[in-house]
Write a protein that holds these residues in place. Structure first.
Motif, mmCIF file in Angstrom:
data_model
loop_
_atom_site.group_PDB
_atom_site.id
_atom_site.type_symbol
_atom_site.label_atom_id
_atom_site.label_comp_id
_atom_site.label_asym_id
_atom_site.label_seq_id
_atom_site.Cartn_x
_atom_site.Cartn_y
_atom_site.Cartn_z
ATOM 1 N N HIS A 41 -2.674 0.330 -4.205
ATOM 2 C CA HIS A 41 -2.291 -0.904 -3.529
ATOM 3 C C HIS A 41 -2.200 -2.027 -4.543
ATOM 4 C CE1 HIS A 41 -6.259 -2.910 -3.539
ATOM 5 N NE2 HIS A 41 -6.777 -1.721 -3.242
ATOM 6 N N ALA A 42 -1.535 -3.085 -4.126
ATOM 7 C CA ALA A 42 -1.398 -4.262 -4.978
ATOM 8 C C ALA A 42 -2.686 -5.063 -4.965
ATOM 9 C CB ALA A 42 -0.245 -5.136 -4.469
ATOM 10 N N GLY B 203 -1.476 -2.437 -10.378
ATOM 11 C CA GLY B 203 -1.987 -2.159 -9.047
ATOM 12 C C GLY B 203 -3.391 -1.596 -9.160
ATOM 13 N N ILE B 204 -3.908 -1.099 -8.042
ATOM 14 C CA ILE B 204 -5.276 -0.582 -7.983
ATOM 15 C C ILE B 204 -5.252 0.786 -7.302
ATOM 16 C CG2 ILE B 204 -7.584 -0.960 -7.010
ATOM 17 C CD1 ILE B 204 -6.845 -4.006 -7.041
ATOM 18 N N ILE C 219 0.856 -1.183 0.000
ATOM 19 C CA ILE C 219 0.000 0.000 0.000
ATOM 20 C C ILE C 219 0.896 1.240 0.000
ATOM 21 C CG2 ILE C 219 -1.678 1.358 1.324
ATOM 22 C CD1 ILE C 219 -2.629 -1.298 2.565
ATOM 23 N N TYR C 220 0.510 2.239 -0.789
ATOM 24 C CA TYR C 220 1.201 3.528 -0.760
ATOM 25 C C TYR C 220 0.140 4.632 -0.756
ATOM 26 C CZ TYR C 220 4.198 7.430 -1.706
ATOM 27 O OH TYR C 220 4.854 8.619 -1.599
ATOM 28 N N ARG C 221 0.286 5.589 0.168
ATOM 29 C CA ARG C 221 -0.637 6.717 0.248
ATOM 30 C C ARG C 221 0.169 8.015 0.300
ATOM 31 N NH1 ARG C 221 -3.035 3.243 4.126
ATOM 32 N NH2 ARG C 221 -4.937 2.326 3.325
ATOM 33 N N LEU C 222 -0.346 9.027 -0.372
ATOM 34 C CA LEU C 222 0.326 10.324 -0.402
ATOM 35 C C LEU C 222 -0.660 11.427 -0.018
ATOM 36 C CD1 LEU C 222 2.787 12.111 -1.165
ATOM 37 C CD2 LEU C 222 1.781 12.240 -3.456
ATOM 38 N N THR C 223 -0.322 12.166 1.031
ATOM 39 C CA THR C 223 -1.079 13.343 1.440
ATOM 40 C C THR C 223 -0.256 14.566 1.097
ATOM 41 O OG1 THR C 223 -2.186 12.163 3.236
ATOM 42 C CG2 THR C 223 -2.098 14.561 3.417
ATOM 43 N N GLY D 163 2.098 -6.493 -6.869
ATOM 44 C CA GLY D 163 2.715 -5.251 -6.429
ATOM 45 C C GLY D 163 1.985 -4.078 -7.052
ATOM 46 N N TYR D 164 2.656 -2.930 -7.142
ATOM 47 C CA TYR D 164 2.060 -1.765 -7.791
ATOM 48 C C TYR D 164 3.169 -0.905 -8.386
ATOM 49 C CZ TYR D 164 3.482 0.724 -3.566
ATOM 50 O OH TYR D 164 4.205 1.241 -2.540
ATOM 51 N N GLU D 165 2.777 -0.099 -9.346
ATOM 52 C CA GLU D 165 3.687 0.889 -9.913
ATOM 53 C C GLU D 165 2.856 1.996 -10.532
ATOM 54 O OE1 GLU D 165 7.058 -0.510 -12.150
ATOM 55 O OE2 GLU D 165 6.980 1.264 -13.429
#
Length: 134
Positions: A58-59, A31-32, A8-12, A66-68
């Motif tokens: 997220h993947a 990814g999604i 999971i990756y989140r950006l604020t 995974g994700y990209e």
């Protein structure tokens, strides 16, 4: 029993400029998109003076791929002031390789708070502050 901890990756983004940071481009390699915990919700613009979760990914739990992704937020050129952009690349491989991420602030925008990502681990959250470069 769940053996797979999802990537999971989140950006604020805290937009401390007087202009909206427009979403200039977005590219989902795999990814999604998942912003605000809602699958399918892609990256968004960041209004002037506001703080928002601008992007999440997220993947897939089914494919374990995974994700990209790549995203660019920007402000247009104004008179003699150059345009500015915030460019993000983030990739979390599932079974091989290492996590990768990069961020670049250009033109009249300065980005604070970027720490990169660990080469190991599965869940990352960044909070960035975007200001005018002096």
């Amino acid at each position: 029993h769940k053996y797979f901890e999802p990537y999971i990756y989140r950006l604020t983004i805290h937009n401390r400029t007087l202009e909206d940071l427009e979403l200039v481009s977005r590219q989902l390699v795999y990814g999604i998109w998942s912003r605000g915990g809602v699958d399918g919700e892609g990256p968004i613009a960041v209004p002037a003076g506001q703080t928002v979760e601008a992007m999440g990914i997220h993947a897939s739990e089914v494919k374990r791929s995974g994700y990209e992704c790549r995203c660019v937020w920007g402000v247009p050129e104004k008179g003699n002031d150059p345009a500015g952009a915030v460019s993000l690349f983030s990739g979390g491989p599932c079974m091989s390789g290492r996590n990768r991420a990069g961020l670049d602030g250009s033109g009249r925008l300065l980005v604070q708070g970027w720490t990169g990502v660990s080469t190991i681990g599965h869940q990352f959250e960044h909070e960035l502050t975007v200001r005018y470069a002096l």
